[in-house]
Scaffold this active site. Structure first.
Site, PDB file in Angstrom:
ATOM      1  N   ASP A  13      15.475  29.964  72.003  1.00 28.90           N
ATOM      2  CA  ASP A  13      14.924  28.531  71.253  1.00 28.90           C
ATOM      3  C   ASP A  13      13.309  28.882  71.456  1.00 28.90           C
ATOM      4  OD1 ASP A  13      14.651  26.464  69.225  1.00 28.90           O
ATOM      5  OD2 ASP A  13      15.888  25.209  70.241  1.00 28.90           O
ATOM      6  N   GLY A  14      12.447  27.715  70.369  1.00 30.32           N
ATOM      7  CA  GLY A  14      11.694  26.716  70.675  1.00 30.32           C
ATOM      8  C   GLY A  14      11.362  25.534  70.075  1.00 30.32           C
ATOM      9  N   GLU A  51       9.098  30.123  68.635  1.00 33.07           N
ATOM     10  CA  GLU A  51      10.162  30.777  68.309  1.00 33.07           C
ATOM     11  C   GLU A  51      10.006  32.020  68.649  1.00 33.07           C
ATOM     12  OE1 GLU A  51      13.392  29.309  67.874  1.00 33.07           O
ATOM     13  OE2 GLU A  51      12.985  27.653  66.792  1.00 33.07           O
ATOM     14  N   ASP A  73      17.707  30.055  65.844  1.00 32.80           N
ATOM     15  CA  ASP A  73      17.815  28.386  64.732  1.00 32.80           C
ATOM     16  C   ASP A  73      16.384  28.769  64.011  1.00 32.80           C
ATOM     17  OD1 ASP A  73      15.898  27.946  66.022  1.00 32.80           O
ATOM     18  OD2 ASP A  73      17.194  25.829  66.786  1.00 32.80           O
ATOM     19  N   HIS A 126      20.401  21.701  66.566  1.00 32.01           N
ATOM     20  CA  HIS A 126      21.713  21.204  66.551  1.00 32.01           C
ATOM     21  C   HIS A 126      22.797  20.585  65.795  1.00 32.01           C
ATOM     22  CE1 HIS A 126      17.461  20.309  67.646  1.00 32.01           C
ATOM     23  NE2 HIS A 126      16.525  20.615  67.176  1.00 32.01           N
ATOM     24  N   ASP A 136      17.514  24.462  73.393  1.00 33.83           N
ATOM     25  CA  ASP A 136      16.500  23.121  73.003  1.00 33.83           C
ATOM     26  C   ASP A 136      16.221  22.384  74.276  1.00 33.83           C
ATOM     27  OD1 ASP A 136      15.670  21.477  70.964  1.00 33.83           O
ATOM     28  OD2 ASP A 136      16.612  20.486  71.246  1.00 33.83           O
TER      29      ASP A 136
END
Length: 181
Positions: A13-14, A51, A73, A126, A136
């Site tokens: 994730d970024g 990302e 994501d 999320h 995250d």
């Protein structure tokens, strides 16, 4: 005799505070009972760049070729790898008349991905997926640590430089196709 590839699960994730702005990336790598968490930050970047860097760094962390289930994501990363990249490469890393955005990162991800057999998966961000939520959290912690290390004027200077480089890059791309006679 061929060795069977190790099976690794990666979540990446970024995150970015402002887009552009200070950004962070993170990945959780899982092999059997082993788990490794990695993360980092950049004072001025975009969410898409973070990302990409998360996936690059996760794959780079693997010491040998593996069969990887990679969860992100980011549809930008997943679709880029499974759909868009073959087209970009066939057209000399171009989208129409313009070079692909974040070309250096896409090429780095292509090189790292080439060492492995990867199954790309999209997960909703999320959505209470523990490993994605952990990524995250780690990415945002990396941003917070960066903000603690740099004073606001340094962050602002980094952002100004980032914008200047982006503007210069955009001008160079458009001038390639303009008639200046």
């Amino acid at each position: 005799m061929t060795m069977k590839m190790k099976k690794v699960t990666i979540y990446s994730d970024g995150a970015c505070h402002g887009n552009p702005g200070p950004g962070g990336w993170a990945a959780v790598l899982i092999y059997g009972r082993h788990r490794r968490e990695i993360s980092g930050a950049c004072p001025a970047t975009t969410n898409n760049q973070m990302e990409l860097i998360a996936a690059i760094q996760a794959l780079r962390a693997l010491k040998q070729s593996c069969e990887v289930e990679l969860y992100t994501d980011s549809q930008y990363v997943r679709l880029g790898m499974i759909d868009w990249m073959p087209k970009w490469k066939a057209k000399g890393w171009r989208r129409g008349k313009s070079p692909v955005k974040n070309l250096d990162l896409w090429q780095a991800l292509d090189a790292e991905a080439g060492r492995h057999k990867i199954h790309w998966h999209w997960v909703k961000g999320h959505a209470n997926i523990p490993e994605n939520e952990r990524c995250d959290e780690l990415a945002n912690q990396a941003i917070a640590q960066l903000r603690d290390q740099l004073d606001p004027s340094s962050l602002k200077q980094a952002l100004n430089e980032f914008e200047k480089n982006r503007e210069r890059s955009h001008h160079e791309k458009t001038s390639l196709f303009s008639d200046h006679s």
